[in-house]
Motif scaffolding. Structure first.
Motif, PDB file in Angstrom:
ATOM      1  N   MET A   6       0.841  -1.207   0.000  1.00 65.12           N
ATOM      2  CA  MET A   6       0.000   0.000   0.000  1.00 65.12           C
ATOM      3  C   MET A   6       0.872   1.252   0.000  1.00 65.12           C
ATOM      4  O   MET A   6       0.371   2.344  -0.006  1.00 65.12           O
ATOM      5  N   ILE A  26       0.456   4.099  -2.570  1.00 64.27           N
ATOM      6  CA  ILE A  26      -0.894   4.590  -2.913  1.00 64.27           C
ATOM      7  C   ILE A  26      -1.229   5.787  -2.025  1.00 64.27           C
ATOM      8  O   ILE A  26      -1.207   5.687  -0.794  1.00 64.27           O
ATOM      9  N   PHE A  66      -5.425   4.270  -6.020  1.00 65.54           N
ATOM     10  CA  PHE A  66      -6.021   3.075  -5.401  1.00 65.54           C
ATOM     11  C   PHE A  66      -6.901   2.360  -6.421  1.00 65.54           C
ATOM     12  O   PHE A  66      -6.779   1.149  -6.641  1.00 65.54           O
ATOM     13  N   GLN A 119      -4.911   0.691  -9.231  1.00 70.16           N
ATOM     14  CA  GLN A 119      -4.297  -0.605  -8.893  1.00 70.16           C
ATOM     15  C   GLN A 119      -5.367  -1.694  -8.783  1.00 70.16           C
ATOM     16  O   GLN A 119      -5.267  -2.759  -9.405  1.00 70.16           O
ATOM     17  N   THR A 120      -6.434  -1.384  -7.995  1.00 70.98           N
ATOM     18  CA  THR A 120      -7.406  -2.459  -7.744  1.00 70.98           C
ATOM     19  C   THR A 120      -8.149  -2.836  -9.027  1.00 70.98           C
ATOM     20  O   THR A 120      -8.259  -4.014  -9.385  1.00 70.98           O
ATOM     21  N   ILE A 169      -5.949  -4.898 -11.404  1.00 68.13           N
ATOM     22  CA  ILE A 169      -5.808  -6.325 -11.029  1.00 68.13           C
ATOM     23  C   ILE A 169      -7.111  -7.064 -11.345  1.00 68.13           C
ATOM     24  O   ILE A 169      -7.112  -8.190 -11.855  1.00 68.13           O
ATOM     25  N   ILE A 170      -8.257  -6.394 -11.059  1.00 65.99           N
ATOM     26  CA  ILE A 170      -9.547  -7.095 -11.261  1.00 65.99           C
ATOM     27  C   ILE A 170      -9.714  -7.452 -12.739  1.00 65.99           C
ATOM     28  O   ILE A 170     -10.123  -8.571 -13.088  1.00 65.99           O
ATOM     29  N   LEU A 182      -7.652 -10.467 -13.432  1.00 63.25           N
ATOM     30  CA  LEU A 182      -8.275 -11.663 -12.842  1.00 63.25           C
ATOM     31  C   LEU A 182      -9.501 -12.074 -13.666  1.00 63.25           C
ATOM     32  O   LEU A 182      -9.764 -13.257 -13.908  1.00 63.25           O
ATOM     33  N   ALA A 183     -10.265 -11.059 -14.082  1.00 59.18           N
ATOM     34  CA  ALA A 183     -11.521 -11.366 -14.802  1.00 59.18           C
ATOM     35  C   ALA A 183     -11.210 -12.144 -16.093  1.00 59.18           C
ATOM     36  O   ALA A 183     -11.843 -13.166 -16.380  1.00 59.18           O
ATOM     37  N   TYR A 230     -10.344 -15.564 -15.246  1.00 57.63           N
ATOM     38  CA  TYR A 230     -11.522 -16.309 -14.782  1.00 57.63           C
ATOM     39  C   TYR A 230     -12.374 -16.772 -15.952  1.00 57.63           C
ATOM     40  O   TYR A 230     -12.789 -17.942 -16.026  1.00 57.63           O
ATOM     41  N   ALA A 289     -14.275 -17.060  -7.546  1.00 60.15           N
ATOM     42  CA  ALA A 289     -13.721 -15.950  -8.352  1.00 60.15           C
ATOM     43  C   ALA A 289     -14.214 -14.625  -7.769  1.00 60.15           C
ATOM     44  O   ALA A 289     -13.437 -13.680  -7.584  1.00 60.15           O
ATOM     45  N   VAL A 300     -12.334 -13.622  -4.763  1.00 58.85           N
ATOM     46  CA  VAL A 300     -10.994 -13.101  -5.087  1.00 58.85           C
ATOM     47  C   VAL A 300     -11.139 -11.677  -5.616  1.00 58.85           C
ATOM     48  O   VAL A 300     -10.384 -10.770  -5.236  1.00 58.85           O
ATOM     49  N   PHE A 301     -12.162 -11.456  -6.447  1.00 59.99           N
ATOM     50  CA  PHE A 301     -12.382 -10.075  -6.930  1.00 59.99           C
ATOM     51  C   PHE A 301     -12.621  -9.151  -5.734  1.00 59.99           C
ATOM     52  O   PHE A 301     -12.115  -8.024  -5.686  1.00 59.99           O
ATOM     53  N   ALA A 342      -9.438  -8.170  -4.298  1.00 57.65           N
ATOM     54  CA  ALA A 342      -8.728  -7.235  -5.190  1.00 57.65           C
ATOM     55  C   ALA A 342      -9.354  -5.855  -5.094  1.00 57.65           C
ATOM     56  O   ALA A 342      -8.664  -4.842  -5.021  1.00 57.65           O
ATOM     57  N   LEU A 343     -10.684  -5.829  -5.001  1.00 58.19           N
ATOM     58  CA  LEU A 343     -11.363  -4.515  -5.003  1.00 58.19           C
ATOM     59  C   LEU A 343     -10.850  -3.646  -3.858  1.00 58.19           C
ATOM     60  O   LEU A 343     -10.578  -2.464  -4.016  1.00 58.19           O
ATOM     61  N   ASP A 344     -10.702  -4.252  -2.676  1.00 61.65           N
ATOM     62  CA  ASP A 344     -10.296  -3.423  -1.529  1.00 61.65           C
ATOM     63  C   ASP A 344      -8.795  -3.514  -1.296  1.00 61.65           C
ATOM     64  O   ASP A 344      -8.301  -3.038  -0.280  1.00 61.65           O
ATOM     65  N   ASN A 345      -8.065  -4.179  -2.185  1.00 58.56           N
ATOM     66  CA  ASN A 345      -6.623  -4.298  -2.036  1.00 58.56           C
ATOM     67  C   ASN A 345      -6.263  -4.926  -0.683  1.00 58.56           C
ATOM     68  O   ASN A 345      -5.398  -4.421   0.048  1.00 58.56           O
ATOM     69  N   TRP A 404      -4.892  -7.699  -0.061  1.00 63.30           N
ATOM     70  CA  TRP A 404      -3.964  -8.833  -0.187  1.00 63.30           C
ATOM     71  C   TRP A 404      -3.111  -8.992   1.069  1.00 63.30           C
ATOM     72  O   TRP A 404      -2.845 -10.085   1.540  1.00 63.30           O
ATOM     73  N   ARG A 405      -2.748  -7.845   1.671  1.00 62.19           N
ATOM     74  CA  ARG A 405      -1.798  -7.966   2.793  1.00 62.19           C
ATOM     75  C   ARG A 405      -2.411  -8.729   3.951  1.00 62.19           C
ATOM     76  O   ARG A 405      -1.719  -9.392   4.723  1.00 62.19           O
TER      77      ARG A 405
END
Lengths: 44, 520, 391, 317
Positions: free
Chosen positions: A1, A4, A10, A13-14, A17-18, A21-22, A25, C267, C270-271, C274-277, C279-280
Motif C-alpha cells: 500500500m 498509494i 487506489f 491498482q485495484t 488487477i480485477i 483476474l476477470a 476467470y 472468483a 478473489v475479486f 482485489a477490489l479493496d486491495n 492482499w496484505r
C-alpha cells in the motif's frame, strides 16, 4: 500500500488487477464448463 | 482424466492452505529494539543519492572488537594521510563516484567476511538481506556530544589552560594552523557538517582533535547518552575570558540609524553567560555581529531571517524572546504563564528591553553607560506597592456554594510564595519585579490595582455565545486553581474535591446543583 | 400405497433418535420458559458489545441460506425447463418451507419483543434499514413457500378443488419466489455493510450482498443433494420408483450446477479481495483462517463436485454437498460472529452459552420431527395415486 | 454496484417532489450537512480531572438506579468501562505508558449527524432531532438490536435481563432539559467546564481558538468534525486519539451511505427479474414444444415405416 496516496491510484491498482483476474476467470470458466460436459450418452 | 492430473488438482487446495497457514503464523512479531550508539549509516556517510536497498547500519564496535581480538588495528579499514592522521572514511582517501563506492564497499566487506567465516567461529553476514536488513535488531541512539562550559572547564583544567592545544586558526598564507590569542571560538564556526573547500567537516575535525588525546575507538564512549550523563557536571565554572564585554548596547549597527525610533537594548552579557550553558546558544555561527548576516531586510546569508526575527522569533533556539519565552515553562513561572496564551508577544513590553538611548544619540552618550545596573529598576529587591497588611490573608470563595463548603483561599501565602519565586529569578525580577503584575496571575484581563475585580464580576453563566471562550464561574475557579497547581506541580492535579473544600455532607451521591426534576 | 401405510404403522417408537429428540424437546421447553420469563441474558452470553450470537449467525443466516433449495429447484425445473428433476421439487420446497418457518420461530427467541415483529410493516416503517427489506421479503417468501407446498398437503387432505387452483399458480409462485429470494438472500449480507469498522476487512466487502446470494445458490443445490441422500437413507420405502430413478441424475445435474456456482463464487471472493486491495491481510492469522474457509469449503467442494460429475460417481458428489453445507455455515458464522468485532481483545470475545446451543438444537429437532411427520404422510416423496397429472 | 447514493436519492427526491410538491431543502447533488443550528457539546479532555460529577449528575437527572460504588469512589476508573443500561455515560482513565501522563475521557452517545442507529432501525425508533440529539422511542422498538451492531462507538445498551419490556438505552443529550432552556446534566455538573454546550458551529470556533492559543496542549484536530460524517459531540485532546480509546479508522463516510448502494439495487431486481425469468420460461416452453413436436414426428415416421415395411418402403412425406 505504500505507493498509494490518492483514490485515483487506489482505483487504478485495484481495478487493474480485477480486469486481469476477470480475463483469467473467463478463460478458466469456459474450460471448466467443458470439463463438466455431461454428454447425453454417458447419462445412465 | 488421468490419475496424475487428479492428484495434482487434489493437492492444490491442501498445499495452498498449508503454505498460507504457515505464512500466517510467521507474522513478524514486533522486534524488541535494543539501542547502541555505534551504528554508522553507510548510505549517509557515502552520500548515496538514491539507495535501492535499505541502508546498511555498520556496527563499528563489533568490528573494533574483532580487530583487537585478531591482532588487526585501525589500518585494516582506515588509511592514514601524509600527516600521519587517520582518515575516517573506509579504506580510501581520494573521493570516489557513487558506483565505485558501492563496489568498493561490497568487495572489501564480502572479502573480509568470507575470510572471517573461514576461521569457523564467526557468522559474518554475506547475504544481501542480512546486511541491508530492516527492521533491525539494533536501533541507533547516537547523540551528538555538546561541548558546554562544564566540559570545557574540565578540559582547561586537564590542559592547564593551554588553549592552543585545541583552538587554532588556519593561516592561508603559511598554509598551516596557528593559534591566535583572543580568537578562540567554537569548532562548528569553521567546520561545517560537510567538508568545504579544504576545511574538514566537523565530524573528521572533532574526531581528529578528540581521539588524538582520548584514543577511544568506539563511538559509544562519547556518543552514548547514558555515558554522556555520567560525565561530571561542573557548575561554578570560571568565566571564559575571550575579550568579551560585560555589558553592551545592542542596536541595528551603523545602518541609517537616524530614523529608528526604538531605543537600543542594554544587554548584560555577563549575566547571560552565567545563565546559558554555551556561547553557541547566541553565537551559533561565529562571533561576528548578528546584523552582518541578519540584516534588517533579511539576506541569503541567514536564509532570509531578518534581524527582527533573529531577535524575536518565538520558536528559535537562538532568539532572545524565544529563550525568555521558554523560561516561562519553568515550574515556578508556569503557574501563571502556563495558563496564558502561548507563543504570543505581549505588545506593551517592547520598552522593557528597548529602554536604552536611541541609536542616533549613541555617539552623543558614548562612554556614559558602562553597566547594566544603570538600567535595572532602582530597587534590587522586588516589593509590592501595597503594604503587607493590605493583602488579604484568607479569601473566602463562596459565590457558588452548593455541595461543598466555601473555599478558604490562602491568598497571602500564595502571593508571598510567588513574590519569593520572582525575586529569586533574575529574569522575573527584571521583567516584572517592581510592579504588582504578580496579581495579574489570577486577576487577569483587568488593570492592576489595590482592589482588583472579583471573579464573579466577569465570570457568570457559562456558554454565552457572545463571549465564546470565557468559562462560567464554576469553570473559571476550577480551571484557574487546578491549572496553576498542576503546572507548578503543587498538590498535582487532584480529583479529590475535599482537598480544597470540605463536603457539605449532603446526601452522599447528590448529583449537583441540578434540581430534581418534578415528575417521578 | 398400502405398504407405505403399513410401514408407517409398524415403526417402532423407542428408537435412539426418538429418545434423543425427546430429551432435547424437554430441555428446549425448559429453556424456552426461562428465556421468556428471565430475558435473553438469562439463556445466552449476548452482551451490549456482542448483541448478535449464534441465533442470528446459525439459525437465521445459515437457516435461510440452506433453505434456498426451494427457489433453486423450482427455478431449475419450471423456469429452466429441467423436467428430469421434477421429483426433487417437493422435497426441496418442503425443506425450504420448514427452514423458513424455523427461522421465524428462532427469531422469536432472539428478538427482545417478539410480539412486535409486525410493527415494522404496520406501525412505523423504517425503510432506510436493510433489516426492513429482509423482514418484508422473508415474510412474503414464507407465504409463497406455504402456497407452493400446499398441493402436497391438500392432496393428503383430499381437497382437490383448492389444489387445482393452487397448482395453476405454480409458475407465478416460482417467479415470485426467485425474486424474493434474490432480494433477501443478498440483503442478509447487506445487513453487515453498515458496520465496516467491526467486520474484518477480509470478510467485509461492498460485494457482501452478492457473496451471500451466490453462496445461497450453491447452498440450495447442495442442500437438495444432501436432503435427498438423507431421505434416501431414512425414508426410502416412501419413495416411488420415479423418485428412485431420478435419485442419481438429480445428484449429477445439481452437482454440476453447484461446481459451476462454487467456481464463480470463488472468483467473486478473489475479486472482492482485489477490489479493496486486502492482499496484505492474507498473510496474517485472520488471513490463514480466511484461506481455510475459502480453500477448504469452496475450492475443495467445487473440485470434488467436478470429479464426481466427470467420473459419474455420486458418492463424491454427496460428500461434496455435505462440505458445501458446512462451508455455508462457516461463512455465515464467520461474517456474523467470528470475524465480527475482530479488534475486541480475545478475552472479551463472544462464545455461545450451552443454553443458546440447547435452544438451537431444540429448534433443529422440531424441524426434523415435522419433516419426518410430513414426509411419511404427505405425497412428497411419492406421487399421490389420484393426482397423476404432471403440471 | 454502480448505483450510488446520489442517484438513488435523486430519484427519491424527484418522486417525492412530484408526489408531494412539498418544499424539500434538497441540497445540490444529494450532499447534506445536517440541521443548521443544532446544539452540540465540546469535550476538552485536557481539562477533565476524572471527578465523575458528570456521571453522578446524569444518574440523578435520568432517575437511574444508584450504582453500588458511589460516584466519589474513583478506584472504579482503574478498569475500562462502557455504557450500561444504568449508566448513559462513563469516564475512563487512560495512562500514557511512556510518560505516565493520565488523561480522562467521558464516553457517551456522540449524537451523529447521520446516525448509524437511525439508519439501521427498521421501525425508525431513532430520530435525529433539529436540536441535535438523537432520540429513541421505545414504544415501537422490536428489540432486534441491529442498532448496537451499527453503532461504531458501541454505545446503545439493551436490557438483556428483562423479558417483558426490554428497551435500548443511551444518552439523550437531556433533550427535555434543553427544551426547557436548561443545560444537560453532565455539562452543568462539570466543575472544570471540560464540557462546553452550545451551537455546533460556535463550539467548532471555540475549539479552534483553544487549539490556536495553546498549540502545545492540543492535537490540531477536532474529533467529531467529520468522523462518521460528523457528530454533535466534539473532542479535543492532548494525547493521540487512539490512546484515549477513540478509533481514528472510522472514516468520514456517513453510515447510511454504506447501505444505500445495496438498497438502491432492490427496485432494479424487482423490475428486471420478472422479465428475465418470464423470458427464460417462455424460451424453455418453446423448446419443449419443439422437442414434443419432433418426438411426434419421429414416432409417426417410425409407425409409417413399420406399416410400409410390408410394401417396399414408400417414402413418407
Amino acid at each position: 500500500m505504500e505507493g498509494i496516496h490518492t483514490l485515483q491510484e487506489f482505483m487504478f491498482q485495484t481495478k487493474g488487477i480485477i480486469y486481469i483476474l476477470a480475463v483469467g476467470y473467463l478463460l478458466g470458466f469456459v474450460w471448466f464448463w467443458r470439463f463438466l460436459k455431461m454428454d447425453k450418452k454417458r447419462e445412465q | 482424466m488421468n490419475k496424475l492430473l487428479r492428484k495434482i488438482m487434489g493437492l492444490l487446495p491442501a498445499g495452498l492452505l498449508l503454505l498460507f497457514a504457515l505464512n500466517g503464523c510467521s507474522e513478524s512479531t514486533a522486534v524488541q529494539k535494543s539501542t547502541r550508539a555505534d551504528l554508522i549509516n553507510l548510505v549517509e556517510t557515502a552520500h548515496i543519492s538514491n539507495p535501492t536497498r535499505n541502508a546498511v547500519k555498520f556496527p563499528h564496535d563489533i568490528h573494533v572488537e574483532f580487530a583487537s581480538k585478531n591482532g588487526e588495528e585501525c589500518r585494516t579499514c582506515h588509511e592514514y594521510n601524509d600527516h600521519g592522521d587517520l582518515v575516517y572514511t573506509f579504506k580510501r582517501s581520494t573521493p570516489m563516484s557513487e558506483d565505485e563506492l558501492v563496489k568498493h564497499y561490497h568487495d572489501r566487506c564480502q572479502a573480509c567476511h568470507t575470510e572471517a567465516n573461514a576461521f569457523g567461529e564467526y557468522k559474518a553476514p554475506l547475504l544481501c538481506g542480512s546486511c541491508h536488513a530492516e527492521p533491525r535488531r539494533y536501533e541507533s541512539n547516537w547523540t551528538p556530544i555538546g561541548f558546554d562550559k562544564s566540559l570545557h572547564y574540565l578540559h582547561t583544567m586537564v590542559t592547564d589552560d593551554d588553549c592552543a592545544s585545541c583552538h587554532h586558526v588556519y593561516d592561508s598564507v603559511a598554509g598551516e594552523l596557528v593559534y591566535i590569542e583572543g580568537e578562540e571560538s567554537s569548532c562548528i564556526i569553521c567546520h561545517k557538517s560537510t567538508a568545504q573547500n579544504g576545511t574538514p567537516s566537523i565530524k573528521s575535525a572533532s574526531h581528529r582533535a578528540c581521539i588524538t588525546c582520548h584514543s577511544e575507538n568506539s563511538c559509544s564512549d562519547c556518543h552514548d547518552p547514558i555515558r554522556q550523563a555520567k560525565i561530571e557536571k561542573m557548575d561554578d565554572t570560571p568565566r571564559l575570558e575571550r575579550g568579551q564585554p560585560d555589558f553592551a548596547l545592542l542596536s541595528a549597527g551603523d545602518r541609517d540609524l537616524r530614523r529608528s525610533k526604538l531605543g537600543t537594548v542594554p544587554f548584560s552579557h555577563i549575566e547571560h553567560e552565567e545563565a546559558l550553558g554555551t556561547c553557541r546558544t547566541c553565537h551559533h555561527e561565529g562571533f561576528e555581529p548578528c546584523q552582518n548576516c541578519h540584516t534588517p531586510g533579511g539576506s541569503k546569508l541567514a536564509q532570509g531571517v531578518t534581524l527582527q526575527q533573529a531577535m524575536h522569533a518565538m520558536n528559535s533556539p537562538h532568539s532572545c524572546v524565544g529563550c525568555h519565552d521558554r523560561e516561562k515553562s519553568e515550574p515556578g513561572c508556569s503557574g501563571c504563564h502556563g495558563l496564558m496564551e502561548q507563543g504570543r508577544l505581549s505588545e506593551h513590553s517592547c520598552t522593557i528591553c528597548h529602554n536604552g538611548p536611541k541609536p542616533s544619540e549613541l555617539n552623543a552618550v558614548k562612554g556614559r553607560f558602562t553597566s547594566f545596573d544603570q538600567f535595572r529598576a532602582d530597587t534590587n529587591k522586588t516589593r509590592l506597592s501595597f503594604a503587607a497588611k493590605e493583602i488579604p490573608e484568607i479569601v473566602e470563595v463562596s459565590a457558588l456554594q452548593d455541595r461543598y463548603q466555601p473555599v478558604k483561599f490562602p491568598h497571602k501565602r500564595i502571593v508571598d510564595t510567588l513574590m519569593a519565586i520572582i525575586s529569586g529569578s533574575r529574569i522575573a525580577t527584571y521583567f516584572h519585579g517592581d510592579e504588582d503584575v504578580v496579581c495579574q496571575g489570577c486577576h487577569h484581563q483587568s488593570p492592576i490595582g489595590e482592589s482588583p475585580p472579583l471573579c464573579e464580576n466577569c465570570h457568570g453563566e457559562p456558554f454565552n455565545p457572545n463571549t465564546k471562550n470565557k468559562p462560567g464561574l464554576l469553570g473559571a475557579y476550577h480551571r484557574q486553581c487546578t491549572g496553576c497547581h498542576e503546572k507548578m506541580n503543587v498538590l498535582g492535579r487532584g480529583n479529590d474535591c475535599t482537598v480544597c473544600h470540605e463536603d457539605k455532607g449532603m446526601q452522599a451521591d447528590a448529583g449537583t446543583s441540578v434540581e430534581r426534576p418534578k415528575e417521578k | 400405497m398400502t405398504d407405505r401405510i403399513a410401514a408407517l404403522k409398524s415403526r417402532p417408537l423407542l428408537t435412539p433418535f426418538n429418545i434423543f429428540a425427546a430429551i432435547i424437546l424437554v430441555i428446549g421447553a425448559f429453556l424456552t420458559f426461562k428465556r421468556f420469563t428471565q430475558g435473553i441474558g438469562a439463556v445466552s452470553n449476548l452482551t451490549d458489545t456482542h448483541p448478535w450470537g449464534i441465533w442470528i449467525g446459525f439459525d437465521l443466516l445459515t437457516g435461510v441460506a440452506l433453505a434456498a433449495g426451494g427457489y433453486v429447484t423450482s427455478a431449475a425445473v419450471h423456469i429452466f425447463g429441467k423436467k428430469e428433476y421434477h421429483s426433487a421439487i417437493r422435497p426441496a420446497i418442503l425443506t425450504g418451507f420448514l427452514g423458513y418457518s424455523l427461522v421465524v420461530f428462532a427469531l422469536l427467541y432472539d428478538v427482545g419483543r417478539p410480539w412486535k415483529l409486525p410493527y415494522p410493516f404496520l406501525v412505523s416503517q423504517g425503510v432506510t434499514s436493510v433489516m426492513f427489506e429482509v423482514g418484508a421479503c422473508v415474510m412474503l417468501y414464507l407465504t409463497v413457500l406455504f402456497l407452493e407446498f400446499s398441493p402436497a398437503a391438500l392432496e393428503w387432505l383430499g381437497l382437490s378443488k383448492i389444489r387445482k387452483t393452487v397448482v395453476r399458480l405454480t409458475m407465478l409462485l416460482t417467479i415470485l419466489g426467485v425474486i424474493l429470494s434474490t432480494l433477501h438472500q443478498s440483503s442478509l449480507g447487506a445487513l453487515f455493510l453498515l458496520a465496516p469498522s467491526k467486520l474484518h476487512p477480509l470478510w467485509y466487502s461492498p460485494y457482501l450482498p452478492i457473496f451471500f446470494f451466490v453462496s445461497s445458490i450453491a447452498a440450495g443445490l447442495s442442500m437438495v443433494i444432501f436432503e435427498s441422500t438423507m431421505a434416501h437413507k431414512k425414508f426410502e420405502i416412501y419413495m416411488d420408483d420415479r423418485h428412485k430413478q431420478e435419485y442419481n441424475p438429480v445428484a449429477f445435474g445439481f452437482g454440476r450446477a453447484a461446481a459451476l456456482v462454487l467456481a464463480a463464487y470463488f472468483a467473486c471472493k478473489v475479486f472482492g479481495i482485489a477490489l479493496d486491495n486486502n492482499w496484505r491481510f492474507l498473510f496474517t492469522g485472520w488471513g490463514a483462517w480466511f484461506l481455510f474457509e475459502l480453500s477448504g469449503f469452496v475450492l475443495l467442494p467445487c473440485f470434488m463436485y467436478s470429479i464426481g460429475v466427470r467420473d459419474r460417481n455420486p458418492k463424491v458428489i454427496r460428500a461434496a454437498s455435505v462440505i458445501t453445507v458446512l462451508g455455508i455455515m462457516l461463512n455465515r458464522l464467520n461474517v456474523s460472529v467470528i470475524a465480527f468485532n475482530y479488534h475486541v481483545p480475545a478475552d472479551e470475545r463472544y462464545f455461545p452459552s450451552i443454553m443458546e446451543i440447547g435452544i438451537t438444537l431444540f429448534i433443529i429437532t422440531i424441524g426434523i420431527l415435522v419433516y419426518r411427520f410430513i414426509v411419511t404422510r404427505m405425497p412428497v416423496l411419492y406421487k399421490h395415486p389420484d393426482y397423476e397429472d404432471v403440471h | 454496484m454502480g448505483i450510488t447514493r446520489r442517484s438513488f436519492l435523486g430519484w427519491l427526491t424527484g418522486a417525492a417532489g412530484v408526489a408531494t410538491g412539498a418544499k424539500t431543502v434538497e441540497a445540490a447533488h444529494g450532499h447534506f450537512n445536517g440541521y443548521p443550528d443544532s446544539y452540540a457539546i465540546l469535550h476538552d479532555t485536557t481539562l477533565c480531572i476524572g471527578c465523575r460529577s458528570c456521571e453522578a449528575a446524569c444518574n440523578t437527572v435520568n432517575n437511574l438506579p444508584k450504582p453500588e460504588k458511589s460516584f466519589k469512589d474513583l478506584t472504579v476508573l482503574d478498569e475500562k468501562r462502557r455504557t450500561t443500561p444504568h449508566a448513559f455515560t462513563v469516564v475512563n482513565k487512560y495512562t500514557d505508558p511512556h510518560t505516565g501522563k493520565i488523561t480522562y475521557r467521558k464516553d457517551q452517545c456522540n449524537h451523529c449527524q447521520e446516525p448509524a442507529c437511525a439508519s439501521a432501525c427498521f421501525v425508525g425508533a431513532f430520530k435525529k432531532t433539529p436540536e441535535g440529539s438523537v432520540q429513541y422511542d421505545a414504544s415501537v422498538c422490536v428489540g432486534c438490536r441491529y442498532c448496537q451492531i451499527a453503532c461504531p462507538f458501541n454505545i446503545p445498551t439493551f436490557d438483556f435481563d428483562d423479558a417483558f419490556t426490554p428497551k435500548i438505552t443511551k444518552c439523550t443529550m437531556c433533550q427535555p432539559r434543553i427544551e426547557k432552556g436548561q443545560l444537560p446534566g453532565c455539562v452543568e455538573a462539570c466543575p472544570m467546564e471540560a464540557l462546553t454546550f452550545g451551537k455546533r458551529s460556535d463550539l467548532v470556533e471555540i475549539a479552534r481558538e483553544r487549539i490556536r492559543k495553546y498549540p502545545q496542549r492540543y492535537i490540531d484536530h477536532i474529533y467529531g468534525m467529520d468522523e462518521m460524517g460528523g457528530t454533535n459531540w466534539l473532542y479535543i485532546t492532548e494525547t493521540p486519539f487512539e490512546q484515549v480509546g477513540m478509533r481514528t479508522d472510522l472514516g468520514v463516510t456517513p453510515a447510511p451511505e454504506f447501505t444505500s448502494g445495496a438498497l438502491s439495487i432492490v427496485p432494479m431486481i424487482i423490475g428486471l427479474w420478472p422479465v428475465l425469468l418470464g423470458g427464460l420460461y417462455v424460451i424453455n416452453k418453446r423448446r419443449d414444444e419443439i422437442d414434443e413436436h419432433e418426438k411426434e414426428e419421429a414416432v409417426k415416421t417410425a409407425i409409417e415405416n413399420a406399416n410400409n415395411g410390408g410394401k417396399e418402403g414408400r417414402h413418407d412425406r
